[in-house]
Enzyme design. Structure first.
Site, PDB file in Angstrom:
ATOM      1  N   ALA A 109       0.845  -1.205   0.000  1.00 47.37           N
ATOM      2  CA  ALA A 109       0.000   0.000   0.000  1.00 47.37           C
ATOM      3  C   ALA A 109       0.876   1.250   0.000  1.00 47.37           C
ATOM      4  CB  ALA A 109      -0.931  -0.008   1.208  1.00 47.37           C
TER       5      ALA A 109
ATOM      6  N   ASP B  45       0.203  -8.511  -3.699  1.00 47.95           N
ATOM      7  CA  ASP B  45      -0.061  -7.424  -2.753  1.00 47.95           C
ATOM      8  C   ASP B  45      -0.127  -6.071  -3.471  1.00 47.95           C
ATOM      9  OD1 ASP B  45       0.146  -9.450  -0.952  1.00 47.95           O
ATOM     10  OD2 ASP B  45       1.707  -8.545   0.277  1.00 47.95           O
TER      11      ASP B  45
HETATM   12  C1  MEV Z   1       2.473 -11.791   1.486  1.00 52.67           C
HETATM   13  O1  MEV Z   1       1.431 -10.855   1.714  1.00 52.67           O
HETATM   14  C2  MEV Z   1       2.014 -12.855   0.543  1.00 52.67           C
HETATM   15  C3  MEV Z   1       3.028 -13.946   0.234  1.00 52.67           C
HETATM   16  O2  MEV Z   1       2.344 -14.911  -0.577  1.00 52.67           O
HETATM   17  C4  MEV Z   1       4.236 -13.406  -0.505  1.00 52.67           C
HETATM   18  C5  MEV Z   1       3.939 -12.989  -1.933  1.00 52.67           C
HETATM   19  O3  MEV Z   1       2.904 -13.368  -2.499  1.00 52.67           O
HETATM   20  O4  MEV Z   1       4.791 -12.292  -2.498  1.00 52.67           O
HETATM   21  C6  MEV Z   1       3.502 -14.641   1.491  1.00 52.67           C
END
Ligand code: MEV
Length: 310
Positions: free
Chosen positions: A104, A145
């Site tokens: 974010a 993300d």
């Molecule tokens: C982190 O929010 C999510 C993970 O799957 C890492 C990623 O997707 O880059 C753990």
């Protein structure tokens, strides 16, 4: 002066598995990070971080945050030798593990620079800049993300080699969730690295788990789109079991997950990196949401009441 925002996110299915090309489902949540870019005399970039935080998060992430910012400035071709900027981060998203805080902030910073410098970046370029920034925190981010932070909404996400496939999903109406904060700060690089190591040393076990995760997310998508929330909750529970099996949960996350289920949540799981950070409980309706959030707060943990599918 340039302004930008980035959404916080919740991963509903398949964090970690998504790093290896399996599909995952994520949603933006109601909380966001804002970035403000202002010019000042001199050279270099000064970062002021005024986000609310889980104790210790900002100090722990300081070096990664710096690397992230440097990567983004390079990606955006910003000459900080002859220009000086102050970047101020704020907003109502808690800087914590599991809510997409780093992504974010990257999205918000890219948007703010784009506005200040008249770069007119499309969402796609903002997303690429934020992905570059995420590398400072993750090493090998899947990109889920920053994609959720940039585009918002409910998304189906899959990484295919160097490219990334995002499909928007529709929910009949927004659904209340509760996110419980363990208060523990996790290092994504370390936790993702641990999964990679165990996957290599225990190939049979991990092949079985990954196959189950692939099937599960396909079924979960169908049930989400059909708005069959009872079934979605069951799949969240099953996804948590798979995440426990790859050893990314922890005692505090398991405790909050059990607590949510015992207080009527349709399903609950850890979310994001794990080994700390947040869990998520599916709690349609304000009454159920409040009951689960209170149960978490009564045990001394923070609870975030928010929605998915907006
Ligand atoms: C982190 O929010 C999510 C993970 O799957 C890492 C990623 O997707 O880059 C753990």
């Amino acid at each position: 002066m340039g302004m930008g925002i980035g959404f916080g996110k919740v991963i509903l299915f398949n964090e970690h598995f998504v790093v290896y090309g399996l599909p995952a489902i994520a949603s933006a949540i109601g909380a966001k990070t804002t970035a403000l870019v202002e010019r000042r005399p001199g050279s270099g970039v000064e970062l002021k971080d005024e986000r609310p935080q889980t104790e210790g998060y900002k100090v722990e992430k300081l070096a990664q945050q710096k690397e992230s910012l440097d990567r983004m400035l390079k990606f955006m071709n910003i000459d900080t030798g002859n220009n000086a900027f102050t970047v101020t981060l704020a907003g109502d998203l808690i800087a914590a593990s599991g809510v997409g805080a780093s992504a974010a902030s990257c999205t918000a910073i890219a948007r703010a620079f784009s506005q200040e410098l008249g770069l007119n970046y499309s969402d796609e370029i903002i997303n690429e800049a934020a992905y570059e920034g995420e590398k400072g925190y993750h090493g090998t981010p899947s990109g889920i993300d920053n994609t959720a932070a940039t585009f918002g909404g409910l998304i189906w996400y899959k990484r295919e080699g160097a490219s990334q496939v995002m499909e928007r999903m529709k929910l009949k109406k927004p659904v209340e969730i509760v996110m419980g904060n363990t208060g523990l700060v996790a290092d994504t690089k370390v936790v993702v690295g641990g999964v990679r190591e165990r996957k290599e040393t225990q190939p049979e076990k991990y092949t079985r788990i990954f196959r189950a995760a692939e099937r599960l997310v396909q079924d979960a998508r169908k049930q989400l789109e059909a708005f069959n929330l009872e079934k979605v909750g069951d799949y969240m529970d099953e996804n948590h079991t798979l995440l426990q099996e790859i050893e990314v949960s922890c005692t505090e996350l398991d405790l909050l997950v059990d607590l949510a289920r015992n207080n009527g949540a349709l399903g609950a799981k850890m979310t994001g990196t794990g080994r700390g950070g947040y869990m998520v409980a599916l709690t349609p309706g304000k009454d159920l949401q409040e009951r689960v959030a209170r149960a978490i707060e009564n045990k001394g943990f923070q609870a975030l009441r928010t929605t998915i599918g907006v």
